[in-house]
Design a protein around this motif. Structure first.
Motif, PDB file in Angstrom:
ATOM      1  N   ASP A  66      -0.673   4.402  -7.281  1.00 23.12           N
ATOM      2  CA  ASP A  66      -0.263   3.086  -7.280  1.00 23.12           C
ATOM      3  C   ASP A  66       0.159   2.956  -5.539  1.00 23.12           C
ATOM      4  O   ASP A  66      -0.116   1.913  -4.998  1.00 23.12           O
ATOM      5  N   LYS A  70      -1.607   0.296  -2.965  1.00 24.60           N
ATOM      6  CA  LYS A  70      -0.964  -0.661  -2.187  1.00 24.60           C
ATOM      7  C   LYS A  70      -1.132  -0.593  -0.963  1.00 24.60           C
ATOM      8  O   LYS A  70      -1.175  -1.532   0.138  1.00 24.60           O
ATOM      9  N   ASP A  73      -4.404  -1.942  -0.065  1.00 27.99           N
ATOM     10  CA  ASP A  73      -4.458  -3.603   0.178  1.00 27.99           C
ATOM     11  C   ASP A  73      -3.690  -3.988   1.593  1.00 27.99           C
ATOM     12  O   ASP A  73      -4.122  -4.879   2.049  1.00 27.99           O
ATOM     13  N   LEU A  89       6.004   1.282   2.753  1.00 30.76           N
ATOM     14  CA  LEU A  89       6.001   1.121   1.383  1.00 30.76           C
ATOM     15  C   LEU A  89       7.276   1.722   0.825  1.00 30.76           C
ATOM     16  O   LEU A  89       7.681   1.256  -0.174  1.00 30.76           O
TER      17      LEU A  89
END
Length: 128
Positions: A66, A70, A73, A89
């Motif tokens: 995950d 992210k 992206d 993050l």
């Protein structure tokens, strides 16, 4: 007639199930020994239950996957992921952020030490 409608809706449900390509399936147990040692280091039994290790492995792999998605992206416009994407993050999780910055600093120190060591070896070879 309701039997026919039921079977056609069942077919639609079955046909819309996502199927994972074989290349995306991961091998289980890759981190088994490492997680066992980490669990023991944090106070678990020396030989924890295999089910516990498997569950922990699933959680860790899901978290890392995950996080990477992210970061990808975020980095889409640049075309490549950078270390700063991961730090961004985890910026709100101070223990993780501090540990990551500590490991990055240590990695940089090791790079410098290797570079200095390689230079010393070259000098020794040139002197002989």
């Amino acid at each position: 007639m309701s039997g026919g409608a039921g079977s056609s809706s069942k077919q639609k449900i079955e046909s819309t199930k996502p199927t994972d390509p074989p290349s995306f399936k991961r091998k289980r147990g890759v981190f088994h020994k490492d997680l066992q040692h980490m669990m023991y280091g944090y106070g678990d039994d020396r030989n924890p239950l295999p089910e516990t290790v498997a569950l922990l492995e699933d959680i860790v792999v899901e978290y890392v996957t995950d996080l990477v998605h992210k970061a990808q992206d975020m980095a889409y416009k640049r075309g490549k992921r950078m270390t700063e994407d991961y730090l961004f993050l985890i910026r709100k999780d101070l223990p993780k952020l501090n540990r990551c910055t500590e490991l990055l600093a240590m990695n940089e120190e090791l790079k410098q030490a290797r570079k200095a060591f390689d230079m010393d070896d070259e000098k020794l070879v040139n002197i002989d």
